[in-house]
Motif scaffolding. Structure first.
Motif, PDB file in Angstrom:
ATOM      1  N   LYS A 206       0.978  -5.545   0.450  1.00  0.00           N
ATOM      2  CA  LYS A 206       2.172  -4.632   0.378  1.00  0.00           C
ATOM      3  C   LYS A 206       2.575  -4.752   2.756  1.00  0.00           C
ATOM      4  O   LYS A 206       3.252  -5.764   2.690  1.00  0.00           O
ATOM      5  CB  LYS A 206       1.778  -3.244   0.706  1.00  0.00           C
ATOM      6  CG  LYS A 206       2.871  -2.462   0.977  1.00  0.00           C
ATOM      7  CD  LYS A 206       2.838  -0.915   0.910  1.00  0.00           C
ATOM      8  CE  LYS A 206       4.171  -0.013   1.330  1.00  0.00           C
ATOM      9  NZ  LYS A 206       3.738   1.310   1.326  1.00  0.00           N
ATOM     10  N   GLY A 207       1.358  -4.999   3.170  1.00  0.00           N
ATOM     11  CA  GLY A 207       1.750  -5.498   4.356  1.00  0.00           C
ATOM     12  C   GLY A 207       1.728  -7.276   4.943  1.00  0.00           C
ATOM     13  O   GLY A 207       3.478  -7.261   5.388  1.00  0.00           O
ATOM     14  N   ASP A 234       0.784  -1.794 -10.102  1.00  0.00           N
ATOM     15  CA  ASP A 234       1.688  -0.578 -10.784  1.00  0.00           C
ATOM     16  C   ASP A 234       1.804   0.035  -9.223  1.00  0.00           C
ATOM     17  O   ASP A 234       3.161   0.376  -9.301  1.00  0.00           O
ATOM     18  CB  ASP A 234       0.362   0.452 -10.905  1.00  0.00           C
ATOM     19  CG  ASP A 234      -0.558  -0.443 -12.401  1.00  0.00           C
ATOM     20  OD1 ASP A 234       0.320  -1.298 -13.240  1.00  0.00           O
ATOM     21  OD2 ASP A 234      -0.559   0.030 -13.398  1.00  0.00           O
ATOM     22  N   TRP A 235       1.370   0.292  -8.161  1.00  0.00           N
ATOM     23  CA  TRP A 235       1.745   0.493  -6.918  1.00  0.00           C
ATOM     24  C   TRP A 235       3.243   0.209  -6.362  1.00  0.00           C
ATOM     25  O   TRP A 235       3.522   0.758  -5.967  1.00  0.00           O
ATOM     26  CB  TRP A 235       0.277   0.985  -6.100  1.00  0.00           C
ATOM     27  CG  TRP A 235      -0.724   2.263  -6.706  1.00  0.00           C
ATOM     28  CD1 TRP A 235      -0.584   2.788  -8.052  1.00  0.00           C
ATOM     29  CD2 TRP A 235      -1.399   2.723  -5.832  1.00  0.00           C
ATOM     30  NE1 TRP A 235      -1.556   4.027  -7.733  1.00  0.00           N
ATOM     31  CE2 TRP A 235      -2.147   3.486  -6.424  1.00  0.00           C
ATOM     32  CE3 TRP A 235      -2.057   2.160  -4.475  1.00  0.00           C
ATOM     33  CZ2 TRP A 235      -3.056   3.939  -6.015  1.00  0.00           C
ATOM     34  CZ3 TRP A 235      -3.128   2.556  -3.873  1.00  0.00           C
ATOM     35  CH2 TRP A 235      -3.974   3.289  -4.629  1.00  0.00           C
ATOM     36  N   LEU A 236       3.121  -1.053  -6.029  1.00  0.00           N
ATOM     37  CA  LEU A 236       3.530  -2.052  -5.608  1.00  0.00           C
ATOM     38  C   LEU A 236       5.378  -1.974  -6.126  1.00  0.00           C
ATOM     39  O   LEU A 236       6.452  -1.519  -5.683  1.00  0.00           O
ATOM     40  CB  LEU A 236       3.731  -3.770  -5.825  1.00  0.00           C
ATOM     41  CG  LEU A 236       2.160  -3.428  -4.903  1.00  0.00           C
ATOM     42  CD1 LEU A 236       1.784  -5.281  -5.074  1.00  0.00           C
ATOM     43  CD2 LEU A 236       2.394  -3.386  -3.095  1.00  0.00           C
ATOM     44  N   LEU A 237       4.938  -2.296  -7.960  1.00  0.00           N
ATOM     45  CA  LEU A 237       6.125  -2.215  -8.343  1.00  0.00           C
ATOM     46  C   LEU A 237       7.079  -0.578  -8.519  1.00  0.00           C
ATOM     47  O   LEU A 237       7.756  -0.350  -8.439  1.00  0.00           O
ATOM     48  CB  LEU A 237       6.025  -1.845 -10.130  1.00  0.00           C
ATOM     49  CG  LEU A 237       5.674  -3.271 -10.412  1.00  0.00           C
ATOM     50  CD1 LEU A 237       4.902  -3.197 -11.887  1.00  0.00           C
ATOM     51  CD2 LEU A 237       6.891  -4.233 -10.633  1.00  0.00           C
ATOM     52  N   ALA A 238       5.905   0.364  -7.821  1.00  0.00           N
ATOM     53  CA  ALA A 238       6.504   1.911  -6.951  1.00  0.00           C
ATOM     54  C   ALA A 238       7.597   1.801  -6.268  1.00  0.00           C
ATOM     55  O   ALA A 238       7.891   2.913  -5.853  1.00  0.00           O
ATOM     56  CB  ALA A 238       5.571   3.298  -7.525  1.00  0.00           C
ATOM     57  N   GLU A 239       7.035   1.409  -4.982  1.00  0.00           N
ATOM     58  CA  GLU A 239       6.980   1.653  -3.960  1.00  0.00           C
ATOM     59  C   GLU A 239       7.930   0.003  -2.988  1.00  0.00           C
ATOM     60  O   GLU A 239       8.689   0.264  -2.205  1.00  0.00           O
ATOM     61  CB  GLU A 239       6.012   1.967  -2.792  1.00  0.00           C
ATOM     62  CG  GLU A 239       5.917   2.623  -2.961  1.00  0.00           C
ATOM     63  CD  GLU A 239       3.996   3.117  -2.133  1.00  0.00           C
ATOM     64  OE1 GLU A 239       4.582   2.743  -1.286  1.00  0.00           O
ATOM     65  OE2 GLU A 239       3.345   4.069  -2.132  1.00  0.00           O
ATOM     66  N   ILE A 240       8.154  -1.194  -3.496  1.00  0.00           N
ATOM     67  CA  ILE A 240       8.051  -2.194  -2.684  1.00  0.00           C
ATOM     68  C   ILE A 240       9.428  -2.493  -3.393  1.00  0.00           C
ATOM     69  O   ILE A 240       9.982  -3.005  -4.439  1.00  0.00           O
ATOM     70  CB  ILE A 240       7.555  -3.103  -3.059  1.00  0.00           C
ATOM     71  CG1 ILE A 240       6.260  -3.012  -2.750  1.00  0.00           C
ATOM     72  CG2 ILE A 240       8.736  -4.646  -2.419  1.00  0.00           C
ATOM     73  CD1 ILE A 240       6.217  -2.835  -1.124  1.00  0.00           C
ATOM     74  N   PRO A 241      10.578  -2.738  -2.814  1.00  0.00           N
ATOM     75  CA  PRO A 241      12.080  -3.686  -3.040  1.00  0.00           C
ATOM     76  C   PRO A 241      11.871  -4.659  -4.032  1.00  0.00           C
ATOM     77  O   PRO A 241      10.801  -5.518  -3.599  1.00  0.00           O
ATOM     78  CB  PRO A 241      12.436  -4.049  -1.958  1.00  0.00           C
ATOM     79  CG  PRO A 241      11.896  -2.687  -0.913  1.00  0.00           C
ATOM     80  CD  PRO A 241      10.331  -3.109  -0.665  1.00  0.00           C
ATOM     81  N   ASN A 262       4.574  -5.938 -14.915  1.00  0.00           N
ATOM     82  CA  ASN A 262       5.829  -6.896 -15.028  1.00  0.00           C
ATOM     83  C   ASN A 262       6.981  -6.691 -15.875  1.00  0.00           C
ATOM     84  O   ASN A 262       7.580  -7.393 -16.248  1.00  0.00           O
ATOM     85  CB  ASN A 262       5.323  -8.105 -14.846  1.00  0.00           C
ATOM     86  CG  ASN A 262       5.970  -9.274 -14.781  1.00  0.00           C
ATOM     87  OD1 ASN A 262       6.644  -8.924 -13.125  1.00  0.00           O
ATOM     88  ND2 ASN A 262       5.563 -10.388 -14.192  1.00  0.00           N
ATOM     89  N   PRO A 263       7.621  -5.535 -15.797  1.00  0.00           N
ATOM     90  CA  PRO A 263       9.311  -4.790 -15.788  1.00  0.00           C
ATOM     91  C   PRO A 263      10.281  -6.241 -15.711  1.00  0.00           C
ATOM     92  O   PRO A 263      10.084  -6.857 -14.544  1.00  0.00           O
ATOM     93  CB  PRO A 263       8.773  -3.880 -15.937  1.00  0.00           C
ATOM     94  CG  PRO A 263       8.516  -3.706 -14.240  1.00  0.00           C
ATOM     95  CD  PRO A 263       7.504  -4.488 -14.130  1.00  0.00           C
ATOM     96  N   LYS A 285      11.210 -11.315 -14.253  1.00  0.00           N
ATOM     97  CA  LYS A 285      10.822  -9.948 -13.577  1.00  0.00           C
ATOM     98  C   LYS A 285      10.577 -10.194 -12.565  1.00  0.00           C
ATOM     99  O   LYS A 285      10.905 -10.705 -12.044  1.00  0.00           O
ATOM    100  CB  LYS A 285       9.683 -10.688 -14.873  1.00  0.00           C
ATOM    101  CG  LYS A 285       9.655 -10.291 -16.302  1.00  0.00           C
ATOM    102  CD  LYS A 285       8.377 -10.203 -16.933  1.00  0.00           C
ATOM    103  CE  LYS A 285       8.895 -10.457 -18.575  1.00  0.00           C
ATOM    104  NZ  LYS A 285       7.518 -11.268 -19.488  1.00  0.00           N
ATOM    105  N   SER A 286      10.160  -8.503 -12.563  1.00  0.00           N
ATOM    106  CA  SER A 286      10.374  -8.339 -10.629  1.00  0.00           C
ATOM    107  C   SER A 286       8.867  -9.317  -9.856  1.00  0.00           C
ATOM    108  O   SER A 286       8.515  -9.395  -9.014  1.00  0.00           O
ATOM    109  CB  SER A 286       9.221  -6.695 -11.010  1.00  0.00           C
ATOM    110  OG  SER A 286      10.012  -5.442 -11.450  1.00  0.00           O
ATOM    111  N   ILE A 287       7.848 -10.115 -10.896  1.00  0.00           N
ATOM    112  CA  ILE A 287       6.506 -11.015 -10.075  1.00  0.00           C
ATOM    113  C   ILE A 287       7.352 -11.768 -10.754  1.00  0.00           C
ATOM    114  O   ILE A 287       7.295 -12.593 -12.028  1.00  0.00           O
ATOM    115  CB  ILE A 287       5.552 -10.602 -10.245  1.00  0.00           C
ATOM    116  CG1 ILE A 287       5.154  -9.355  -9.481  1.00  0.00           C
ATOM    117  CG2 ILE A 287       5.100 -11.876  -9.775  1.00  0.00           C
ATOM    118  CD1 ILE A 287       3.649  -8.270 -10.009  1.00  0.00           C
TER     119      ILE A 287
END
Length: 436
Positions: A206-207, A234-241, A262-263, A285-287
């Protein structure tokens, strides 16, 4: 021989409940049954024992450090099996004695594992690399798998550094012994339980994504690291722009995860992908890039990615299935897919990358997979790689080439024409796609 190529799943708008979001207890039962059904390839964890293409960096090379680690793991296997076998007989003793027995066993186990694990949360590769300007805006991170202590993790990130010509940061997933590590895998992937090292990896990744200096964050995962990396995603998809997530690229080897999210970023992209089977580049997709590499007789791959990619599930990313045995990252994956020469540089040709790609005859079971379209430049020769613009969609042969050959593929397609990770060898970088 050929390499089986499995395109990424597309995903659905209403695919709930998905298998990995089902009852944890039912998932655990299913996992245990799958474990025993997959035991036929259990020797694929350590075999073949040789050759040692990377010398002392290979896990099974007969160095003093490796032999010590193997001896400790051998003892821990017998110790932990004896403990598990003894548990049903504990009902014969008072509860306080049973609790004391369990505590003593776990304390002794932890003390033995300290010899393997050391006390560092993060390690850095020690290989001298020639830094290129584009490397200054990259951050490469690795999360290890089962049974890896400090010495093997250092060998892993050093081997990765030789392979890709970058500095590699290793997030240590410490071992508790093979048996206890396997139990931890069951807990992590069925109960979505995040251990301390998952939280360490999440904080680091994340950093790195939030750091404006970084234009690219490359995450490499092996074995149990695939489970932990999947939880981090899963956490990154919930928090990261979403624009920060576009920096991330993910590559896995022998992935033990039961899902990989990877939605699509927009519903229009999902609808377009379903209509064209991933043929357009606007379905982002997101990634942007996810690739999985698996040996066909690797027990962990059979128990993980090779099972879950074939069912109605959420398992995104293209998969390359090499015919062969072995689960160790250096000895069985990197040595066969990215072999080094005497100068510790990746050879420009090797058997795996030159293998013909076997395309699926139909869509994936359950969730339909993406189709085969291309992005190989018109003037690409048989000896050059494709410029893969989006590794979440299959590579594509350009329209001029299609027209010239009446729609047929221009030549035998090889692994190197599909693999984005191959384009990073020896410090190189893939061509920029122009996407954002």
């Amino acid at each position: 021989m050929v390499v089986e190529f499995l395109p990424s799943q597309i995903g659905t708008e209403d695919g709930v409940p998905l298998p990995y979001t089902g009852s944890p207890l039912l998932l655990l039962l299913s996992d245990v049954l799958l474990f025993f059904r997959s035991l036929w390839c259990f020797p694929g964890i350590i075999f073949p024992l040789e050759p040692w293409g990377s010398g002392e960096l290979d896990e099974l090379y007969p160095s003093r450090e490796n032999l010590t680690a193997l001896a400790i793991h051998g003892f821990l296997c017998m110790y932990q099996i004896a403990f598990l076998v003894s548990l049903p007989f504990c009902y014969m003793v008072p509860l306080v004695w049973m609790v004391l027995y369990v505590v003593v066993v776990l304390v002794v186990n932890h003390a033995i594992c300290r010899k393997l694990n050391g006390n560092r949360r993060f390690l850095q590769s020690r290989v001298p690399v020639v830094s290129r300007p584009e490397h200054e805006s990259e951050h490469w991170i690795f999360v290890n798998g089962v049974a890896v202590g400090e010495h093997w993790l250092q060998s892993n990130i050093d081997r990765l550094s030789y392979t890709f010509g970058r500095r590699i940061t290793g997030v240590h997933n410490p071992t508790a012994g093979i048996i206890f590590d396997t139990i931890q895998c069951l807990i992590e992937r069925n109960f979505c339980y995040a251990t301390d090292d998952v939280r360490d990896a999440y904080e680091l990744i994340k950093g790195a994504l939030a750091n404006p200096k970084n234009k690219k964050v490359v995450l490499i995962l092996h074995s149990q690291g695939g489970i932990q990396g999947g939880l981090v995603i899963d956490w990154l998809l919930a928090e990261i722009p979403q624009d920060l997530l576009q920096k991330l690229e993910v590559y896995t080897f022998g992935n033990a995860a039961n899902h990989f999210n990877n939605p699509h970023r927009y519903v229009e992209g999902l609808q377009n992908a379903k209509a064209t089977r991933g043929a357009t580049h606007s379905d982002g997709k997101s990634i942007r890039y996810i690739e999985h590499y698996a040996n066909s007789y690797d027990f962990v791959s059979v128990w993980g990615v090779l099972n879950f990619i074939r069912i109605s599930n959420r398992y995104m990313g293209r998969v390359f299935v090499r015919p062969g045995w072995g689960h160790q990252l250096n000895q069985h994956y990197l040595d066969t897919m990215f072999p080094l020469g005497p100068d510790r540089k990746v050879l420009e040709k090797n058997e795996f990358m030159e293998m013909e790609v076997e395309l699926p005859k139909s869509g994936m079971t359950g969730d339909e997979g993406e189709g085969l379209v291309s992005s190989i430049d018109d003037d690409t020769s048989d000896e050059e790689e494709a410029t893969v613009f989006d590794a979440n969609t299959p590579v594509d042969v350009t329209a001029p080439v299609r027209k010239r050959l009446n729609g047929s593929l221009p030549r035998t397609l090889k692994v190197k024409h599909f693999s984005r990770l191959w384009l990073y060898r020896n410090g190189r970088s893939p061509a920029t796609s122009g996407q954002t």
